[in-house]
Structure formats: C-alpha cells, structure tokens
Design a protein around this motif. Structure first.
Motif, PDB file in Angstrom:
ATOM      1  N   ARG A  24      75.573   7.540  -1.818  1.00  0.00           N
ATOM      2  CA  ARG A  24      75.697   8.721  -0.949  1.00  0.00           C
ATOM      3  C   ARG A  24      74.458   8.839  -0.070  1.00  0.00           C
ATOM      4  O   ARG A  24      73.355   8.474  -0.493  1.00  0.00           O
ATOM      5  N   PRO A  25      74.612   9.366   1.140  1.00  0.00           N
ATOM      6  CA  PRO A  25      73.457   9.507   2.037  1.00  0.00           C
ATOM      7  C   PRO A  25      72.282  10.270   1.413  1.00  0.00           C
ATOM      8  O   PRO A  25      71.126   9.910   1.641  1.00  0.00           O
ATOM      9  N   ASP A  26      72.564  11.274   0.590  1.00  0.00           N
ATOM     10  CA  ASP A  26      71.475  12.036  -0.031  1.00  0.00           C
ATOM     11  C   ASP A  26      70.785  11.261  -1.154  1.00  0.00           C
ATOM     12  O   ASP A  26      69.782  11.723  -1.698  1.00  0.00           O
ATOM     13  N   GLN A  27      71.287  10.077  -1.494  1.00  0.00           N
ATOM     14  CA  GLN A  27      70.684   9.259  -2.543  1.00  0.00           C
ATOM     15  C   GLN A  27      69.950   8.040  -1.986  1.00  0.00           C
ATOM     16  O   GLN A  27      69.306   7.314  -2.743  1.00  0.00           O
ATOM     17  N   GLU A  28      70.036   7.811  -0.695  1.00  0.00           N
ATOM     18  CA  GLU A  28      69.475   6.587  -0.117  1.00  0.00           C
ATOM     19  C   GLU A  28      67.974   6.461  -0.332  1.00  0.00           C
ATOM     20  O   GLU A  28      67.463   5.345  -0.408  1.00  0.00           O
ATOM     21  N   HIS A  29      67.276   7.575  -0.468  1.00  0.00           N
ATOM     22  CA  HIS A  29      65.822   7.513  -0.699  1.00  0.00           C
ATOM     23  C   HIS A  29      65.490   7.196  -2.164  1.00  0.00           C
ATOM     24  O   HIS A  29      64.337   6.943  -2.497  1.00  0.00           O
ATOM     25  N   LEU A  30      66.510   7.178  -3.026  1.00  0.00           N
ATOM     26  CA  LEU A  30      66.289   6.978  -4.452  1.00  0.00           C
ATOM     27  C   LEU A  30      66.444   5.531  -4.908  1.00  0.00           C
ATOM     28  O   LEU A  30      65.949   5.164  -5.977  1.00  0.00           O
ATOM     29  N   VAL A  31      67.145   4.715  -4.132  1.00  0.00           N
ATOM     30  CA  VAL A  31      67.403   3.332  -4.548  1.00  0.00           C
ATOM     31  C   VAL A  31      67.460   2.439  -3.309  1.00  0.00           C
ATOM     32  O   VAL A  31      67.987   2.833  -2.270  1.00  0.00           O
ATOM     33  N   TRP A  85      66.707  -2.775 -13.148  1.00  0.00           N
ATOM     34  CA  TRP A  85      65.835  -2.710 -11.978  1.00  0.00           C
ATOM     35  C   TRP A  85      66.490  -1.852 -10.909  1.00  0.00           C
ATOM     36  O   TRP A  85      65.851  -0.993 -10.320  1.00  0.00           O
ATOM     37  N   ARG A  86      67.748  -2.091 -10.630  1.00  0.00           N
ATOM     38  CA  ARG A  86      68.467  -1.342  -9.595  1.00  0.00           C
ATOM     39  C   ARG A  86      69.865  -1.000 -10.066  1.00  0.00           C
ATOM     40  O   ARG A  86      70.506  -1.775 -10.779  1.00  0.00           O
ATOM     41  N   LEU A  87      70.358   0.144  -9.622  1.00  0.00           N
ATOM     42  CA  LEU A  87      71.735   0.538  -9.875  1.00  0.00           C
ATOM     43  C   LEU A  87      72.241   1.279  -8.648  1.00  0.00           C
ATOM     44  O   LEU A  87      71.712   2.320  -8.297  1.00  0.00           O
ATOM     45  N   ASN A  88      73.228   0.697  -8.003  1.00  0.00           N
ATOM     46  CA  ASN A  88      73.850   1.289  -6.814  1.00  0.00           C
ATOM     47  C   ASN A  88      75.345   1.439  -7.108  1.00  0.00           C
ATOM     48  O   ASN A  88      76.051   0.442  -7.193  1.00  0.00           O
ATOM     49  N   ILE A  89      75.799   2.668  -7.270  1.00  0.00           N
ATOM     50  CA  ILE A  89      77.228   2.919  -7.414  1.00  0.00           C
ATOM     51  C   ILE A  89      77.707   3.482  -6.075  1.00  0.00           C
ATOM     52  O   ILE A  89      77.107   4.428  -5.550  1.00  0.00           O
ATOM     53  N   GLY A  92      81.822   6.758  -2.993  1.00  0.00           N
ATOM     54  CA  GLY A  92      83.126   7.272  -3.395  1.00  0.00           C
ATOM     55  C   GLY A  92      83.539   6.916  -4.806  1.00  0.00           C
ATOM     56  O   GLY A  92      84.629   7.293  -5.250  1.00  0.00           O
ATOM     57  N   GLU A  93      82.686   6.210  -5.532  1.00  0.00           N
ATOM     58  CA  GLU A  93      83.034   5.721  -6.874  1.00  0.00           C
ATOM     59  C   GLU A  93      82.216   6.375  -7.983  1.00  0.00           C
ATOM     60  O   GLU A  93      82.391   6.053  -9.145  1.00  0.00           O
ATOM     61  N   GLN A  94      81.336   7.285  -7.628  1.00  0.00           N
ATOM     62  CA  GLN A  94      80.454   7.886  -8.628  1.00  0.00           C
ATOM     63  C   GLN A  94      81.216   8.880  -9.499  1.00  0.00           C
ATOM     64  O   GLN A  94      82.205   9.477  -9.082  1.00  0.00           O
TER      65      GLN A  94
END
Length: 156
Positions: A24-31, A85-89, A92-94
């Motif tokens: 999600r756009p609001d999560q882009e700074h997190l991963v 190390w990384r997790l990108n869901i 639309g699938e979260q």
C-alpha cells in the motif's frame, strides 16, 4: 475452491510479476521495493534467499530471508543469525494470511538448516508492522539495526 500457498524461486518467467508487486502507498516507507531486494540478493547470493509468494499461480507477495549472516558485522562470527529480511505483501492481498505463511515458511527453512531462532527487523511507530510480528511471537531484543527494531522468534 482450495488455494495452494507456496514459495517459488524468482526466475525469468516470474521476474516481472515479482517486481510488479507493490505494498500500500502508506507502507512504501516501511519496506524496500522488490527490485531492490533482488539486486541485494544478486550482491549477496550466499546469504539472501528471495522467494515469490504464490496463491495457486497468482503472485501475492515476496519475501527475502537472510541465512547465516554475521549480524554484528564485526567479522568475528560471534553472532550468526538467520531470519526474515524483507516481506512485501501486495496491497490488495493483505489480511489474508499471506504474511503469516511467509514467516512460517522462513522459519521452516531456518529449522531445516539447523537453526533455532529467527530474527527480523521492523520500523517502529504508527502504521508499522510491529503488531504483526509481536502477534506471531517475535520479541524485541532491545537492539536496533539502523532505525529498525530487532525482534527474535524462538523456533523450538
């Protein structure tokens, strides 16, 4: 209809699908984006374990584990760790269990290799994934890795 969750290596056939996954756009700074993770996997092929998460044949996420790294980075090898190390869901699938599946899959791989604990890091603060990781049993170690909290999960 039954869904089949599985991990797959990133290949030429699924590369575009993998790098097209977006949180999600609001999560882009997190991963970091998947393409950065794949570049890091290229640079550190002996420790990086990148995988695309599939529900049937549909890409729903990406994970990258690190395996047997010198976490302290001091070259002494006194603090060897493995973890997520990384997790990108995909946006639309979260909320469908894919993140839990990813963490459990990395834990299984670490156990298969003889490990007994799993490490991860997360950005603290509102909107971050701390609640997700704590809910899966990770406990903060009190350490920081850059600006991220370090958490561990015992793999008993």
């Amino acid at each position: 209809m039954t869904t089949t969750l599985r991990l797959a290596k990133v290949t030429a056939a699924n590369f575009d699908a993998a790098i097209g996954l977006r949180v999600r756009p609001d999560q882009e700074h997190l991963v970091a984006p998947v393409v950065k993770s794949l570049a890091e996997a290229y640079v550190w092929p002996d420790t990086a374990w990148p995988r695309i998460i599939l529900d049937g044949d549909r890409p729903v996420g990406f994970l990258m584990a690190f395996l047997d790294i010198d976490f302290a980075g001091d070259g002494r090898g006194m603090d060897i760790r493995s973890g997520l190390w990384r997790l990108n869901i995909a946006a639309g699938e979260q909320g469908r269990g894919y993140g839990r599946f990813a963490v459990e899959s990395v834990a299984a791989e670490i156990r298969r290799r003889g490990g007994t604990r799993m490490t991860t890091t997360w950005h603290p603060g509102e909107g971050g994934p701390e609640g997700f990781y704590l809910g899966l049993g990770f406990r903060p170690t009190g350490e920081m890795s850059g600006d991220q909290k370090v958490g561990e999960l015992e793999l008993g």
